[in-house]
Design a protein around this motif. Structure first.
Motif, PDB file in Angstrom:
ATOM      1  N   GLU A  14      -1.970   3.225   2.487  1.00  0.00           N
ATOM      2  CA  GLU A  14      -1.088   4.311   2.038  1.00  0.00           C
ATOM      3  C   GLU A  14      -1.056   4.430   0.520  1.00  0.00           C
ATOM      4  O   GLU A  14      -0.898   5.531  -0.029  1.00  0.00           O
ATOM      5  CB  GLU A  14       0.324   4.085   2.567  1.00  0.00           C
ATOM      6  CG  GLU A  14       0.438   4.231   4.088  1.00  0.00           C
ATOM      7  CD  GLU A  14       1.783   3.756   4.617  1.00  0.00           C
ATOM      8  OE1 GLU A  14       2.601   3.278   3.800  1.00  0.00           O
ATOM      9  OE2 GLU A  14       2.007   3.843   5.836  1.00  0.00           O
ATOM     10  N   LYS A  15      -1.227   3.306  -0.173  1.00  0.00           N
ATOM     11  CA  LYS A  15      -1.097   3.306  -1.632  1.00  0.00           C
ATOM     12  C   LYS A  15      -2.421   3.442  -2.369  1.00  0.00           C
ATOM     13  O   LYS A  15      -2.434   3.647  -3.589  1.00  0.00           O
ATOM     14  CB  LYS A  15      -0.388   2.017  -2.077  1.00  0.00           C
ATOM     15  CG  LYS A  15       1.045   1.905  -1.568  1.00  0.00           C
ATOM     16  CD  LYS A  15       1.682   0.571  -1.949  1.00  0.00           C
ATOM     17  CE  LYS A  15       3.100   0.462  -1.405  1.00  0.00           C
ATOM     18  NZ  LYS A  15       3.728  -0.837  -1.733  1.00  0.00           N
ATOM     19  N   ILE A  20       1.937  -6.292  -2.676  1.00  0.00           N
ATOM     20  CA  ILE A  20       2.497  -6.260  -1.326  1.00  0.00           C
ATOM     21  C   ILE A  20       3.544  -7.366  -1.189  1.00  0.00           C
ATOM     22  O   ILE A  20       3.199  -8.535  -0.986  1.00  0.00           O
ATOM     23  CB  ILE A  20       1.385  -6.440  -0.268  1.00  0.00           C
ATOM     24  CG1 ILE A  20       0.337  -5.351  -0.396  1.00  0.00           C
ATOM     25  CG2 ILE A  20       1.980  -6.476   1.139  1.00  0.00           C
ATOM     26  CD1 ILE A  20       0.870  -3.952  -0.123  1.00  0.00           C
ATOM     27  N   ILE A  58      -2.222  -3.039  -6.449  1.00  0.00           N
ATOM     28  CA  ILE A  58      -1.233  -2.825  -5.386  1.00  0.00           C
ATOM     29  C   ILE A  58      -0.571  -4.159  -5.064  1.00  0.00           C
ATOM     30  O   ILE A  58      -1.265  -5.121  -4.699  1.00  0.00           O
ATOM     31  CB  ILE A  58      -1.896  -2.242  -4.118  1.00  0.00           C
ATOM     32  CG1 ILE A  58      -2.540  -0.900  -4.439  1.00  0.00           C
ATOM     33  CG2 ILE A  58      -0.879  -2.102  -2.994  1.00  0.00           C
ATOM     34  CD1 ILE A  58      -3.366  -0.342  -3.293  1.00  0.00           C
ATOM     35  N   LYS A  62       0.667  -6.276   6.597  1.00  0.00           N
ATOM     36  CA  LYS A  62       1.018  -5.101   5.800  1.00  0.00           C
ATOM     37  C   LYS A  62      -0.199  -4.330   5.301  1.00  0.00           C
ATOM     38  O   LYS A  62      -0.143  -3.629   4.283  1.00  0.00           O
ATOM     39  CB  LYS A  62       1.910  -5.522   4.624  1.00  0.00           C
ATOM     40  CG  LYS A  62       3.260  -6.062   5.072  1.00  0.00           C
ATOM     41  CD  LYS A  62       4.274  -6.046   3.945  1.00  0.00           C
ATOM     42  CE  LYS A  62       5.680  -6.358   4.446  1.00  0.00           C
ATOM     43  NZ  LYS A  62       6.690  -6.157   3.402  1.00  0.00           N
ATOM     44  N   TRP A  63      -1.305  -4.429   6.029  1.00  0.00           N
ATOM     45  CA  TRP A  63      -2.527  -3.752   5.589  1.00  0.00           C
ATOM     46  C   TRP A  63      -2.381  -2.233   5.554  1.00  0.00           C
ATOM     47  O   TRP A  63      -3.009  -1.559   4.727  1.00  0.00           O
ATOM     48  CB  TRP A  63      -3.695  -4.162   6.486  1.00  0.00           C
ATOM     49  CG  TRP A  63      -3.539  -3.827   7.946  1.00  0.00           C
ATOM     50  CD1 TRP A  63      -2.934  -4.590   8.894  1.00  0.00           C
ATOM     51  CD2 TRP A  63      -3.996  -2.647   8.601  1.00  0.00           C
ATOM     52  NE1 TRP A  63      -2.986  -3.969  10.117  1.00  0.00           N
ATOM     53  CE2 TRP A  63      -3.642  -2.774   9.966  1.00  0.00           C
ATOM     54  CE3 TRP A  63      -4.690  -1.501   8.185  1.00  0.00           C
ATOM     55  CZ2 TRP A  63      -3.940  -1.799  10.914  1.00  0.00           C
ATOM     56  CZ3 TRP A  63      -4.990  -0.525   9.120  1.00  0.00           C
ATOM     57  CH2 TRP A  63      -4.617  -0.676  10.461  1.00  0.00           C
ATOM     58  N   LYS A  64      -1.542  -1.672   6.402  1.00  0.00           N
ATOM     59  CA  LYS A  64      -1.341  -0.224   6.394  1.00  0.00           C
ATOM     60  C   LYS A  64      -0.681   0.236   5.096  1.00  0.00           C
ATOM     61  O   LYS A  64      -0.940   1.342   4.619  1.00  0.00           O
ATOM     62  CB  LYS A  64      -0.507   0.205   7.597  1.00  0.00           C
ATOM     63  CG  LYS A  64      -1.242   0.073   8.936  1.00  0.00           C
ATOM     64  CD  LYS A  64      -0.387   0.555  10.093  1.00  0.00           C
ATOM     65  CE  LYS A  64      -1.117   0.414  11.418  1.00  0.00           C
ATOM     66  NZ  LYS A  64      -0.277   0.837  12.564  1.00  0.00           N
ATOM     67  N   SER A  65       0.170  -0.615   4.529  1.00  0.00           N
ATOM     68  CA  SER A  65       0.804  -0.279   3.248  1.00  0.00           C
ATOM     69  C   SER A  65      -0.236  -0.158   2.145  1.00  0.00           C
ATOM     70  O   SER A  65      -0.106   0.664   1.230  1.00  0.00           O
ATOM     71  CB  SER A  65       1.830  -1.354   2.867  1.00  0.00           C
ATOM     72  OG  SER A  65       2.879  -1.405   3.808  1.00  0.00           O
TER      73      SER A  65
END
Length: 349
Positions: A46-47, A8, A6, A40-43
């Protein structure tokens, strides 16, 4: 062997960072200039294709630890937090307004992590004093070397004694004391200074650049080199020079410079300017070279004189070092980490 990567993206610009520091010198210390990554930990959640068994974070940058902390709170899986440099107890870093924020975040991270790993025993000892309740979590995972980087060349004496330093000279890591020794050697033994070649490669701050502008005899600075070129330069050396940051206090000499492992692989004599009984001193002393406190000009000068005498007598053994500490090998520590992961997961390797 990865199942998912992932990426970011986040905005960072060195000119913007410069302006931000001009406005407020501590604005980028919450915890560092990569703070947008941590936000951006929520991104990441989500992934994610599947819930991981373990979270492993490496810092610096400290924002990696903040990212891992937020992920751990949501995923509730074991977390191994690795700090290559200390956080709030770093003697080379000073917080003011941001001190309380960093103290709070460090405490939260240490509380949530299953394992806390550090690169020096002295760092562990200081953190054990600060967080005695987390002592059992603290593990030693040093910087490592890869045996593939070890040169296969046979050492030969050259027509000059090449003393090589690779690395940055910034702030309290300075060549000033070493230059004093060179000048003293030149004053006392002017006939031998031309047999030396002192080669420096790496970044310089303004103060150190001014030192090199003094035209110290037999000294040259060749600029910054890519890692591979730095290794090639080290391989050509007779003596490898280490200059640590001067703390004047052995308790603050926590750091284990990764280039010390590069030096060890070259199997050459090492001459180190460092704090007595600090991390570098304890690793080098009587194993792979000689150590001197920074301002001991007489001892450093005498060491250079002894080096010249050994070179003149073609004493190859003096310049060669056969000791390689395999406890610092990448393979050994990867195996240790694998065992630790299996233990945290509750499975056999």
């Amino acid at each position: 062997g990865s199942n998912q990567i992932i990426k970011i993206p986040f905005f960072e610009n060195k000119y913007v960072n410069f302006l931000m520091r001009k406005i407020d010198s501590e604005i980028l210390q919450y915890p560092d200039s990569k703070f947008r990554f941590a936000q951006k930990w929520k991104s990441v959640l989500e992934k994610l294709n599947k819930k991981p068994d373990i979270i492993y974070s490496r810092s610096s940058p400290l924002s990696s630890a903040i990212m891992a902390y937020n992920l751990q709170k949501k995923l509730q899986v074991p977390w191994v937090l690795h700090l290559s440099d200390p956080w709030t107890i770093d003697p080379d870093h000073h917080y003011n307004k941001s001190q309380q924020w960093n103290e709070t975040m460090e405490n939260k991270c240490f509380e949530s992590a299953s394992i806390l790993s550090f690169t020096s025993i002295k760092t562990i000892q200081l953190y054990q004093k600060k967080y005695p309740k987390h002592t059992s979590k603290m593990k030693f995972f040093p910087n490592v070397f890869d045996l593939e980087d070890k040169p296969n060349t046979v050492y030969q004496l050259g027509d000059k004694i090449k003393v090589v330093f690779t690395g940055g000279l910034v702030g309290n890591r300075s060549a000033e004391d070493f230059f004093k020794a060179i000048l003293k050697l030149n004053t006392n033994y002017p006939e031998i200074i031309s047999d030396f070649q002192f080669i420096f490669a790496g970044a310089l701050d303004r103060k150190n650049r001014e030192l090199f502008n003094q035209n110290i005899p037999s000294v040259e600075h060749i600029g910054q080199l890519p890692f591979i070129e730095a290794l090639k330069l080290q391989a050509k050396a007779d003596v490898l020079l280490l200059i640590d940051t001067s703390f004047q206090n052995e308790d603050n000499a926590l750091f284990f410079p990764s280039k010390l492992l590069d030096y060890m692989l070259m199997q050459k004599r090492i001459l180190a300017l460092t704090d007595k009984n600090g991390t570098s001193w304890n690793f080098i002393h009587q194993k792979i070279g000689e150590c001197f406190v920074h301002n001991d000009t007489n001892a450093i000068t005498n060491a250079l004189l002894e080096t010249w005498k050994r070179w003149k007598n073609e004493d190859k053994k003096y310049f060669c070092n056969t000791y390689i500490d395999m406890d610092y090998s990448a393979q050994h520590n990867a195996n240790r980490l694998s065992i630790l992961f299996h233990q945290l997961k509750g499975t056999k390797q």
